[in-house]
Design a protein around this motif. Structure first.
Motif, short mmCIF file in Angstrom:
data_model
loop_
_atom_site.label_atom_id
_atom_site.label_comp_id
_atom_site.label_asym_id
_atom_site.label_seq_id
_atom_site.Cartn_x
_atom_site.Cartn_y
_atom_site.Cartn_z
N ARG A 84 -0.02 14.48 -8.37
CA ARG A 84 1.29 14.08 -8.92
C ARG A 84 2.21 13.69 -7.76
NH1 ARG A 84 -1.18 13.74 -13.68
NH2 ARG A 84 -2.15 15.73 -14.23
N PRO A 85 2.05 12.51 -7.17
CA PRO A 85 2.80 12.15 -5.98
C PRO A 85 4.29 11.94 -6.25
CG PRO A 85 1.54 10.28 -6.76
CD PRO A 85 1.10 11.46 -7.58
N LEU A 86 5.09 12.29 -5.26
CA LEU A 86 6.53 12.11 -5.36
C LEU A 86 6.94 10.65 -5.21
CD1 LEU A 86 7.60 15.19 -3.21
CD2 LEU A 86 7.76 14.98 -5.70
N TYR A 87 6.12 9.85 -4.51
CA TYR A 87 6.52 8.46 -4.29
C TYR A 87 6.52 7.64 -5.58
CZ TYR A 87 1.40 7.92 -3.78
OH TYR A 87 0.03 7.97 -3.95
N ASN A 88 5.87 8.14 -6.64
CA ASN A 88 5.90 7.45 -7.93
C ASN A 88 7.01 7.96 -8.85
OD1 ASN A 88 3.63 6.00 -7.26
ND2 ASN A 88 2.21 7.29 -8.40
N LEU A 89 7.68 9.04 -8.43
CA LEU A 89 8.52 9.78 -9.38
C LEU A 89 9.77 9.02 -9.80
CD1 LEU A 89 8.38 12.44 -10.88
CD2 LEU A 89 9.71 13.50 -9.04
N GLU A 90 10.36 8.24 -8.90
CA GLU A 90 11.53 7.47 -9.31
C GLU A 90 11.16 6.48 -10.41
OE1 GLU A 90 14.86 7.20 -5.84
OE2 GLU A 90 13.12 5.88 -5.58
N ALA A 91 10.07 5.75 -10.22
CA ALA A 91 9.65 4.77 -11.23
C ALA A 91 9.30 5.46 -12.54
CB ALA A 91 8.46 3.97 -10.70
N LEU A 92 8.59 6.58 -12.49
CA LEU A 92 8.21 7.31 -13.70
C LEU A 92 9.45 7.76 -14.47
CD1 LEU A 92 6.00 8.75 -15.42
CD2 LEU A 92 6.35 10.75 -13.96
N THR A 93 10.42 8.31 -13.75
CA THR A 93 11.61 8.86 -14.39
C THR A 93 12.44 7.77 -15.03
OG1 THR A 93 11.65 10.67 -12.77
CG2 THR A 93 13.69 10.25 -13.99
N LEU A 94 12.61 6.65 -14.34
CA LEU A 94 13.39 5.56 -14.92
C LEU A 94 12.70 4.98 -16.16
CD1 LEU A 94 14.96 5.98 -12.31
CD2 LEU A 94 14.87 3.53 -11.91
N HIS A 95 11.39 5.00 -16.19
CA HIS A 95 10.63 4.49 -17.33
C HIS A 95 10.74 5.43 -18.53
CE1 HIS A 95 7.02 2.23 -19.01
NE2 HIS A 95 7.09 3.29 -19.80
N GLU A 96 10.50 6.71 -18.32
CA GLU A 96 10.39 7.64 -19.43
C GLU A 96 11.74 8.16 -19.92
OE1 GLU A 96 7.64 8.00 -20.89
OE2 GLU A 96 6.23 7.24 -19.41
N ALA A 97 12.70 8.32 -19.03
CA ALA A 97 13.98 8.91 -19.41
C ALA A 97 15.04 7.82 -19.55
CB ALA A 97 14.39 9.97 -18.38
N VAL A 98 15.83 7.60 -18.50
CA VAL A 98 16.85 6.54 -18.53
C VAL A 98 16.71 5.69 -17.29
CG1 VAL A 98 18.54 7.80 -19.93
CG2 VAL A 98 18.54 8.11 -17.46
N PRO A 99 16.92 4.39 -17.46
CA PRO A 99 17.36 3.67 -18.67
C PRO A 99 16.23 3.26 -19.60
CG PRO A 99 17.28 2.16 -16.83
CD PRO A 99 16.89 3.50 -16.27
N GLY A 100 15.09 3.93 -19.49
CA GLY A 100 13.90 3.55 -20.23
C GLY A 100 13.85 4.09 -21.65
N HIS A 101 12.81 4.86 -21.95
CA HIS A 101 12.51 5.21 -23.34
C HIS A 101 13.61 6.00 -24.03
CE1 HIS A 101 8.71 3.36 -23.22
NE2 HIS A 101 8.04 4.31 -22.60
N HIS A 102 14.18 7.00 -23.34
CA HIS A 102 15.20 7.79 -24.04
C HIS A 102 16.36 6.92 -24.46
CE1 HIS A 102 17.98 10.86 -25.25
NE2 HIS A 102 18.86 10.35 -24.41
N LEU A 103 16.89 6.14 -23.53
CA LEU A 103 18.05 5.31 -23.84
C LEU A 103 17.73 4.32 -24.96
CD1 LEU A 103 20.62 3.82 -21.44
CD2 LEU A 103 19.44 2.27 -23.00
N GLN A 104 16.59 3.64 -24.84
CA GLN A 104 16.25 2.61 -25.83
C GLN A 104 16.00 3.20 -27.21
OE1 GLN A 104 12.54 1.69 -26.88
NE2 GLN A 104 13.71 0.72 -28.51
N ILE A 105 15.22 4.27 -27.29
CA ILE A 105 14.87 4.84 -28.59
C ILE A 105 16.08 5.50 -29.23
CG2 ILE A 105 13.48 6.62 -29.71
CD1 ILE A 105 11.27 5.97 -27.66
#
Length: 603
Positions: free
Chosen positions: A421-442
């Motif tokens: 679970r690398p940290l270098y992917n975590l910004e992209a993952l968080t923006l996708h799954e939380a905000v402004p991604g899935h949470h905001l849109q749904i």
């Protein structure tokens, strides 16, 4: 974690024939007057509204679990009937609704109703095709299914009073029958060659065996009985605990035990050795159907494959530039190996990973007012993927709350096996799954007013997942990815989605092996090898879904470039984002027309 003109053989999927004969170019509701009706509704508009209402009520009756998630609680004591007979009934009902729909003059409708008409028609056609292809014979994939969805029940039920608890207990008791129906469907699938590939099922037993516990008090379903809300009187609590114990033991634990035995003794030994959807009954047409379902486009597998290869080449060039910027002394493959092995890129504890994800999410919360004019009311939280899912689960996912519940949206982060679970992917993952991604849109989608309920609670993958991937890119504009390794993580996530276009079509239409998929992902992305394995099995077991992300994102970014070019200094990113999200989850062709309307109005 949630999109033009292919000729499906008419005999294979007759429901599509009706659409081809009468489909017209969609008109689009005006974005800044969302849902407003200009003038009185026409007679056809009234009939359409009545049809929407009748179909919605039938949809909730047929799927009580879905009814709970949209805030209708009359069926909270029931589980869906998924038997063959019920599927035949649903198919007949869907065809009847389609027949009624085509009797309504689409061109006489207001623009808002024409959009709803087209989305509704598409939903009915896809639902009918799913049943015709026998998709209900595959009620699970490599990492999830009906059995993992059911484990979310304690967080979906309105457990505020005695009636709520009695409904919950009734559903626990009904799980036994529900499992038996699913097993019969999967048996029927085995008989007709409609099964998952054996190779993707290794490790799936843990998602079942976790619920086969020695005592009810050790079950995830016991949580509501640990403590009661004030609405449950003290003198009722012991009775509910006793009934809950019996329901968990006789309904839930025994149901999971039978499903476990079926999977290990009967299903897995008989599943197919082939991989692609093309190897299933009527496989080529089935895969075309899945492409339409998940992308909302009529594209050939070969076209999608080439789009993927082109994107892989483009993103690879950007990745090489990033490697050069950090003065790494080796080649591309050596850099990927360095990222996968160096301890600085990995959290030492689950708490550290969750804290970092929470910090990123909170930073983006502060950026949202500069990017959006309209924000959702529902909050979200950050939690680990539940233990019963984590070993074979993806790296992160968004889980929406039941409408009207007291639950938040949930951004799940997988803390199992921290070395993957690398940290270098975590910004992209968080923006996708939380905000402004899935949470905001749904969350915004569910808050839309003056549209039929099916619009508020629809999730169209090409739109939702395309928005999620666009949200990762949007982080650049919001000041994220300042660390070059984090930016490489963003690029590797974008590359990952481009690779999906190649490997999904490779497996399901071009005869690729599992090892070819593993190798392609390993040499082109910095994903950990464990994640590459779980993702590969997901693509093999879920045809077409992986295509939604990149195709949706490409369209959203293309539309943004057009808006910027056409509007010049008049372009406002907040207005653009509000325009994209204003209609909720829509097919990509409808989104394009909506943005074109926004551009003309803004000019």
């Amino acid at each position: 974690m949630l999109h033009l003109n292919v000729s499906t053989p008419r005999s294979a999927c007759p429901v599509w024939e009706k659409r081809r004969a009468k489909q017209a170019t969609s008109a689009v509701l005006l974005l800044f007057a969302l849902g407003s009706r200009l003038g009185a509704q026409s007679d056809d508009g009234t009939e359409l509204s009545k049809l929407f209402a009748r179909e919605w009520e039938q949809r909730l009756t047929e799927d009580p679990l879905f009814a709970t998630t949209v805030g209708r609680h009359a069926f909270d004591h029931l589980l869906p009937d998924v038997s063959e007979e019920a599927q035949a009934r649903r198919l007949k009902g869907t065809r009847t609704f389609l027949a009624e729909l085509v009797m309504i003059d689409r061109e006489s409708l207001a623009s808002v109703d024409r959009v709803s008409y087209d989305i509704f028609e598409r939903q009915l056609e896809l639902r009918a095709a799913d049943i015709e292809f026998g998709d209900f014979h595959l009620p699970l994939n490599a990492d999830s299914g009906f059995h993992t969805d059911f484990a979310r029940l304690p967080h979906q039920m309105p457990l505020q009073d005695v009636d709520g608890y009695e409904d919950y207990i009734a559903r626990l008791e009904a799980f036994s029958t529900y499992v038996d129906q699913q097993i019969e469907n999967m048996r029927r699938g085995l008989e007709r060659g409609m099964s998952l590939p054996r190779i993707v099922l290794d490790g799936i037993d843990v998602t079942i065996s976790t619920h086969i516990v020695e005592a009810a008090s050790k079950s995830v379903f016991w949580e509501p009985f640990e403590s009661f809300p004030p609405g449950v009187p003290d003198d009722e609590r012991e009775r509910l605990r006793r009934q809950g114990t019996t329901a968990i033991e006789q309904g839930v634990i025994s149901g999971y035990q039978r499903f476990f035995d079926f999977m290990t003794d009967e299903y897995m030994p008989q599943t197919r050795t082939s991989l692609g959807a093309s190897e299933l009954p009527n496989g080529e047409a089935y895969y075309r159907h899945k492409i339409r379902l998940f992308t909302t486009l009529d594209l050939l597998p070969s076209e999608i494959h080439q789009i993927g290869l082109d994107e892989v080449a483009r993103i690879r060039a950007e990745m090489e530039e990033t490697i050069a910027a950090v003065d790494f002394g080796g080649d591309f493959r050596a850099f990927l190996d360095f990222l996968r092995r160096d301890s600085r890129f990995y959290a030492k504890t689950a708490e550290e990973l969750l804290k970092e994800a929470s910090y990123i999410a909170k930073r983006m919360d502060g950026k949202l007012p500069s990017l959006f004019g309209r924000l959702p009311r529902l909050p979200y939280t950050v939690e680990p993927v539940p233990d019963y899912l984590a070993p074979k689960y993806t790296t992160g996912r968004y889980v929406s709350a039941a409408w009207g519940s007291t639950e938040p949206g949930r951004y799940w982060v997988n803390t199992y096996d921290l070395a993957s679970r690398p940290l270098y992917n975590l910004e992209a993952l968080t923006l996708h799954e939380a905000v402004p991604g899935h949470h905001l849109q749904i969350a915004l989608n569910r808050e839309i007013e003056d549209v039929p309920p099916f619009r508020r609670f629809s999730y169209i993958s090409a739109f939702g997942e395309g928005w999620g991937l666009y949200s990762e890119w949007l982080g650049l504009e919001a000041g994220f990815y300042t660390d070059p390794y984090s930016n490489f993580g963003r690029l590797t996530y974008e590359m990952w989605r481009a690779c999906r276009l190649v490997v999904d079509t490779g497996v399901h239409a071009m005869g690729w092996s599992r090892q070819q998929v593993l190798d392609f992902l390993a040499v082109n992305t910095a994903l950990p090898l464990r994640e590459i394995t779980t993702e590969t099995d997901r693509y093999i077991s879920w045809p077409g879904q992986a295509l939604a992300y990149k195709l949706g994102e490409l369209e959203i970014r293309r539309l943004r470039r057009e808006a910027e070019t056409e509007l010049g200094e008049r372009f406002d990113v907040r207005e653009f984002h509000d325009a994209v999200l204003a209609n909720g989850s829509v097919p990509l062709p409808v989104l394009r027309q909506a943005v074109e309307t926004y551009i003309k109005r803004r000019q």
